[in-house]
Write a protein that holds these residues in place. Structure first.
Motif, PDB file in Angstrom:
ATOM      1  N   TYR A  42      -1.756 -29.094 -11.499  1.00  0.00           N
ATOM      2  CA  TYR A  42      -0.945 -28.391 -12.487  1.00  0.00           C
ATOM      3  C   TYR A  42      -1.589 -27.057 -12.853  1.00  0.00           C
ATOM      4  O   TYR A  42      -0.914 -26.045 -12.984  1.00  0.00           O
ATOM      5  CB  TYR A  42      -0.761 -29.252 -13.734  1.00  0.00           C
ATOM      6  N   SER A  43      -2.899 -27.053 -13.011  1.00  0.00           N
ATOM      7  CA  SER A  43      -3.600 -25.824 -13.370  1.00  0.00           C
ATOM      8  C   SER A  43      -3.509 -24.789 -12.260  1.00  0.00           C
ATOM      9  O   SER A  43      -3.414 -23.594 -12.525  1.00  0.00           O
ATOM     10  CB  SER A  43      -5.064 -26.116 -13.678  1.00  0.00           C
ATOM     11  N   HIS A  44      -3.532 -25.220 -10.997  1.00  0.00           N
ATOM     12  CA  HIS A  44      -3.407 -24.281  -9.874  1.00  0.00           C
ATOM     13  C   HIS A  44      -2.023 -23.636  -9.835  1.00  0.00           C
ATOM     14  O   HIS A  44      -1.875 -22.489  -9.453  1.00  0.00           O
ATOM     15  CB  HIS A  44      -3.683 -24.979  -8.536  1.00  0.00           C
ATOM     16  N   ILE A  45      -1.004 -24.397 -10.231  1.00  0.00           N
ATOM     17  CA  ILE A  45       0.354 -23.852 -10.229  1.00  0.00           C
ATOM     18  C   ILE A  45       0.510 -22.801 -11.318  1.00  0.00           C
ATOM     19  O   ILE A  45       1.074 -21.737 -11.101  1.00  0.00           O
ATOM     20  CB  ILE A  45       1.384 -24.988 -10.422  1.00  0.00           C
ATOM     21  N   LYS A  46       0.000 -23.071 -12.498  1.00  0.00           N
ATOM     22  CA  LYS A  46       0.208 -22.190 -13.642  1.00  0.00           C
ATOM     23  C   LYS A  46      -0.762 -21.014 -13.697  1.00  0.00           C
ATOM     24  O   LYS A  46      -0.442 -19.970 -14.237  1.00  0.00           O
ATOM     25  CB  LYS A  46       0.088 -22.983 -14.949  1.00  0.00           C
ATOM     26  N   ASN A  47      -1.962 -21.176 -13.191  1.00  0.00           N
ATOM     27  CA  ASN A  47      -3.003 -20.150 -13.320  1.00  0.00           C
ATOM     28  C   ASN A  47      -3.589 -19.814 -11.955  1.00  0.00           C
ATOM     29  O   ASN A  47      -3.288 -20.464 -10.960  1.00  0.00           O
ATOM     30  CB  ASN A  47      -4.124 -20.633 -14.248  1.00  0.00           C
ATOM     31  N   ASN A  48      -4.457 -18.838 -11.948  1.00  0.00           N
ATOM     32  CA  ASN A  48      -5.125 -18.529 -10.685  1.00  0.00           C
ATOM     33  C   ASN A  48      -6.343 -19.433 -10.491  1.00  0.00           C
ATOM     34  O   ASN A  48      -6.785 -20.120 -11.404  1.00  0.00           O
ATOM     35  CB  ASN A  48      -5.497 -17.048 -10.599  1.00  0.00           C
ATOM     36  N   ASP A  49      -6.895 -19.442  -9.311  1.00  0.00           N
ATOM     37  CA  ASP A  49      -7.961 -20.370  -8.930  1.00  0.00           C
ATOM     38  C   ASP A  49      -9.253 -20.143  -9.712  1.00  0.00           C
ATOM     39  O   ASP A  49      -9.952 -21.088 -10.054  1.00  0.00           O
ATOM     40  CB  ASP A  49      -8.223 -20.249  -7.431  1.00  0.00           C
ATOM     41  N   ILE A  50      -9.560 -18.889 -10.012  1.00  0.00           N
ATOM     42  CA  ILE A  50     -10.796 -18.579 -10.743  1.00  0.00           C
ATOM     43  C   ILE A  50     -10.736 -19.155 -12.154  1.00  0.00           C
ATOM     44  O   ILE A  50     -11.696 -19.747 -12.650  1.00  0.00           O
ATOM     45  CB  ILE A  50     -11.048 -17.058 -10.774  1.00  0.00           C
ATOM     46  N   THR A  51      -9.590 -19.023 -12.803  1.00  0.00           N
ATOM     47  CA  THR A  51      -9.434 -19.551 -14.152  1.00  0.00           C
ATOM     48  C   THR A  51      -9.537 -21.072 -14.163  1.00  0.00           C
ATOM     49  O   THR A  51     -10.135 -21.652 -15.068  1.00  0.00           O
ATOM     50  CB  THR A  51      -8.074 -19.116 -14.733  1.00  0.00           C
ATOM     51  N   VAL A  52      -8.959 -21.717 -13.171  1.00  0.00           N
ATOM     52  CA  VAL A  52      -8.987 -23.178 -13.099  1.00  0.00           C
ATOM     53  C   VAL A  52     -10.419 -23.683 -12.961  1.00  0.00           C
ATOM     54  O   VAL A  52     -10.823 -24.624 -13.641  1.00  0.00           O
ATOM     55  CB  VAL A  52      -8.114 -23.676 -11.926  1.00  0.00           C
ATOM     56  N   ARG A  53     -11.180 -23.060 -12.113  1.00  0.00           N
ATOM     57  CA  ARG A  53     -12.589 -23.474 -11.952  1.00  0.00           C
ATOM     58  C   ARG A  53     -13.379 -23.253 -13.240  1.00  0.00           C
ATOM     59  O   ARG A  53     -14.232 -24.062 -13.594  1.00  0.00           O
ATOM     60  CB  ARG A  53     -13.226 -22.721 -10.794  1.00  0.00           C
ATOM     61  N   GLY A  54     -13.101 -22.170 -13.924  1.00  0.00           N
ATOM     62  CA  GLY A  54     -13.772 -21.903 -15.195  1.00  0.00           C
ATOM     63  C   GLY A  54     -13.416 -22.940 -16.246  1.00  0.00           C
ATOM     64  O   GLY A  54     -14.277 -23.410 -16.990  1.00  0.00           O
ATOM     65  N   ILE A  55     -12.139 -23.306 -16.311  1.00  0.00           N
ATOM     66  CA  ILE A  55     -11.701 -24.333 -17.266  1.00  0.00           C
ATOM     67  C   ILE A  55     -12.375 -25.658 -16.954  1.00  0.00           C
ATOM     68  O   ILE A  55     -12.879 -26.340 -17.849  1.00  0.00           O
ATOM     69  CB  ILE A  55     -10.162 -24.481 -17.229  1.00  0.00           C
ATOM     70  N   GLN A  56     -12.398 -26.022 -15.686  1.00  0.00           N
ATOM     71  CA  GLN A  56     -12.993 -27.297 -15.305  1.00  0.00           C
ATOM     72  C   GLN A  56     -14.496 -27.339 -15.580  1.00  0.00           C
ATOM     73  O   GLN A  56     -15.004 -28.319 -16.125  1.00  0.00           O
ATOM     74  CB  GLN A  56     -12.726 -27.585 -13.831  1.00  0.00           C
ATOM     75  N   SER A  57     -15.179 -26.283 -15.250  1.00  0.00           N
ATOM     76  CA  SER A  57     -16.627 -26.294 -15.496  1.00  0.00           C
ATOM     77  C   SER A  57     -16.923 -26.268 -16.996  1.00  0.00           C
ATOM     78  O   SER A  57     -17.884 -26.889 -17.451  1.00  0.00           O
ATOM     79  CB  SER A  57     -17.311 -25.131 -14.793  1.00  0.00           C
TER      80      SER A  57
END
Length: 143
Positions: A42-57
């Motif tokens: 879901y995060s990949h669909i709504k946001n870019n990949d860099i933001t998703v990795r930052g959120i997860q970390s």
């Protein structure tokens, strides 16, 4: 001589419960990020990949810190509660609670403040609490 410390024991028990809740919240948030593939998709669909990795970390870091800070605070508060219930050293119990609250707040900065404040208040109540000593009433027979 009977000593009652019901207020101190109650506040100390509340601090143990608050620290336990923090540890559970941190542990569950860590596990949720690790185990939920839908969040990543879901995060990949709504946001870019860099933001998703930052959120997860960020969530992984927060979850692990909250878990370990809550666990440490809970253990220190539990030891303080055991010493308080056994009426050994209430001053040591209060200092241990103060230390647990400060350590929790330092590890988690602002997010650990609610639990840290609860534990510090419990420590202050334990340190300043007066034990009630019941003495039997003896009438004065000198009159």
């Amino acid at each position: 001589m009977m000593r009652r410390r019901s207020i101190e024991i109650t506040t100390c028990s509340i601090s143990v419960a608050a620290a336990s809740a923090q540890a559970l919240f941190g542990g569950f948030s860590y596990l949720a990020v690790q185990m939920d593939p839908m969040m990543t998709r879901y995060s990949h669909i709504k946001n870019n990949d860099i933001t998703v990795r930052g959120i997860q970390s960020s969530l992984l870091s927060f979850g692990s810190h909250a878990f370990f800070a809550g666990l440490l605070c809970m253990l220190m508060s539990l030891i303080a509660l055991l010493f308080l219930v056994k009426n050994r050293t209430p001053k040591f119990s209060g200092l241990l609670l103060l230390l647990a609250g400060v350590v929790n707040s330092l590890i988690l900065f602002g997010t650990g403040l609610p639990v840290g404040i609860i534990v510090v208040i419990a420590g202050i109540i334990v340190i300043t609490g007066k034990s009630v000593v019941h003495t039997p009433y003896l009438p004065n027979h000198d009159q």
